[in-house]
Write an enzyme that holds these catalytic residues in place. Sequence first.
Site, mmCIF file in Angstrom:
data_model
loop_
_atom_site.group_PDB
_atom_site.id
_atom_site.type_symbol
_atom_site.label_atom_id
_atom_site.label_comp_id
_atom_site.label_asym_id
_atom_site.label_seq_id
_atom_site.Cartn_x
_atom_site.Cartn_y
_atom_site.Cartn_z
ATOM 1 C CG ASP A 283 -2.105 0.970 1.005
ATOM 2 O OD1 ASP A 283 -2.058 1.775 0.053
ATOM 3 O OD2 ASP A 283 -3.062 0.934 1.797
HETATM 4 C C1 BGC Z 1 -4.833 3.481 0.113
HETATM 5 C C2 BGC Z 1 -4.950 2.441 -0.985
HETATM 6 C C3 BGC Z 1 -4.798 3.105 -2.319
HETATM 7 C C4 BGC Z 1 -3.475 3.831 -2.359
HETATM 8 C C5 BGC Z 1 -3.214 4.538 -3.665
HETATM 9 C C6 BGC Z 1 -3.603 4.335 -0.029
HETATM 10 O O1 BGC Z 1 -3.645 5.418 0.832
HETATM 11 O O2 BGC Z 1 -4.834 2.847 1.364
HETATM 12 O O3 BGC Z 1 -6.172 1.773 -0.902
HETATM 13 O O4 BGC Z 1 -4.893 2.167 -3.352
HETATM 14 O O5 BGC Z 1 -3.466 4.817 -1.328
HETATM 15 O O6 BGC Z 1 -4.000 5.642 -3.801
#
Ligand code: BGC
Length: 793
Positions: A283
């Site tokens: 993530d």
């Molecule tokens: C989120 C993810 C997301 C990623 C990219 C993160 O803050 O937890 O779910 O895909 O950002 O935007």
Amino acid sequence: MSVSLCLTGISQKAAGPKLGKDPVSKVVAAMTLQEKASLVVGTGMRMMGMPRRDSTNRNRRGNANQGPEANRPPVLVQGAAGTTYSLPGLGITPMVYTDGPAGVRISPTRPNDDNTYYCTAFPVGTLLASTWDVDLVKKVGQAMGNEVLEYGCDVLLGPGMNIQRNPLCGRNFEYYSEDPYITGNIGAAMVEGVESEGVGTSIKHFDANNAETDRNTLNTIVSERALREIYLEGFRIAVQKAQPWTVMSSYNLINGTYASENHDLLTNVLRKDWGFKGYVMTDWFGGKDPVAQMQAGNDQLMPGNPNQIQAIIDAVNEGKLDEKVLDKNVTRILTGMLMSPRFKGYKYTNKPDLVAHAEVTRKAASEGMILLKNTSSTLPFDKEIKNIAAFGNTSYSIITGGTGSGDVNEAYSVSLIEGLGNAGYKVNGDLNSLYDTYLKLTKEGRPRRRGFMAMMGSGPIDEMSLNNDIINGMAENTDAAIITIGRNSGEGRDRKNVKGDFQLTDQEQQLIKDVTTDYHAKNKKVVVILNIGGPVETASWKDLPDAILLAWQGGQETGNSIADILSGKVDPSGKLAVTFPVKYEDVPSASTFPGKELPTDQQANGPMAAFQRSLPAEVTYNDGIYVGYRYYETFNVKPSYEFGYGLSYTTFDYSNIKLSSTRFSKSLTVTVDVKNTGSVEGKEVAELYITAPAKELDKPVIELKGFAKTRLLQPGESQKLTFTLDSRSLASFDTPSETWVAEAGQYVVKVGASSEDIRQSASFTLSRDIRVKKVTNSLAPKVTIDELKPPVR
Ligand code: BGC
């Protein structure tokens, strides 16, 4: 030698192997350490205050970018969440990753470009699961996948598949259910749908990411059994059914180790136990130690920064990271890349068929909305009902989806009153003007949120207090009333058990009381619409209105989808994939959610503090496997609306349950006839639960092991539904032996309209224990957890 300098000088090989022409192994063998390290780390992300980049790598003023920005590759798709490096000399193309579960999230407009890049806002995950319809979810996935493809992206960062352990998790709307079986099956359908367009998915957030508070630092302490049966099981089903291209590891720690640094999780469970063939990405900014991440099997670090590249290079040079490990990570990424549209040279149009996709989202949303109450057939509205008074702010300002990375930049959204208007209803104009003025003034008076804060949306606006003359006048002059109650939430924060969030505000309670009193005095009906992303308290007010429609957050066509149900164009067929408790304190994780912060000198006021807390914290899942209905049904706690519940405009009769055998050997088939016994057409979701013998292992009273939705049945029409049970459907996880075991004894199959409305049952026996699958010894907590013990059956 600095990384940024190196990156400009790599990949200029003219001869040598090329990805796609030569085997991946040859390409990997030809790569320098620098090239490998840059492939496993993304190209970074524009943070607030950084210069913008467009495809010419120039800043907003048109000057060439300077400093580290100058060496970063240009943005390929504006607003996409992440991109990977290209190594042209090796035929390695970049990959573009875009959020998120409810649709593609990219910038809708671009500097110096008159075109627009709007995407369809589809219904949120919770609504999609409430359709209980895997074919429909596949169609939604296909439409979404098409937008990924036509907007030049390679992988969708979704679906979100975490378990809704507690109703207050801020991101529950992105997730499917409190139950892993429906989560896994709906998730697999979404993956298949999206990937049928030739783009990838990243099922997320793996694993046990069930709260947003301190999400980057939270240590989840949980038993292996609860992990295996509840928190991992949905991911397992999706991996084994649909083999997604990628998995996204979560931010949190599991039993002391970051998910992205967790070898047990990413190698033992995901690959050895389940046979996952794709690659894992972090993530965004997840985890701490790039070397541990590589070793754990977390192949790519997103969004990436040059320090991570350098750390990996240094570790190999210093003998702390075996280059063979890196080769494996690289091989997995390149294998995935071979499937990607950018690698294949797909000429995307930037013109997906948004009109066709709007139809898909309108239909899907109406199939996942749930009729919670319908006294005296209030709905669908009779033909005589023409004039409607719409109360509640959200009637005029619909919530199409949650906030944060799961939000979509759609071209338009249909509010409830627009939807009603489109369906031919006349919405009372005086009341409409009152609300318009009130909402305009209140919004103007609020501070504008910027940057990350803007992603969170602005909290709900208090309901205005309407005097009784107004309500009385409305009751006199309109045929029926609608009251919409709205709630929104999203990434970085959890919801709260307070008025205005889980509970209704005093004004909302008063509005429901006043409107129902005045309308009922005139023998007229009141419908409450819940435009929410997760459960709210319903027990204290649900007796008042005549009908309640749980609309969830249905995407950009929400208003039309609701009107389709109110008018009877569509028969409601959604059912709850999450329990609505009577009160928050009834939730089995109420006392432990979201966790507790640990003593620290750290301050919670870093640059991101307003957006999310990041203090050391831990949570112990002492609810064990008793999550959602597994708890309510086993511990006899009566919910307000139980798991699996949902009404229709017609009625269904269940009959003729048959088992292929009364003795289980390898598998068993269950058939049931479902007949439409009412007077209008409709679809029914039939749920199959199993009550297993609790011999050595304690077990929930019931567990969902199958579901099916009928086709649209005409009055009097029947359909035979077939469910197949295999030995896995009977098994529980025995921790000491690390084995899924189906215990000998009598099993009861229960088929019904909800977890508490069982209509048919039959039993079979298993004559001796089956050791269904032995797995790796993984993820054990370091402490003993005092888990809930069920009452003796
Ligand atoms: C989120 C993810 C997301 C990623 C990219 C993160 O803050 O937890 O779910 O895909 O950002 O935007």
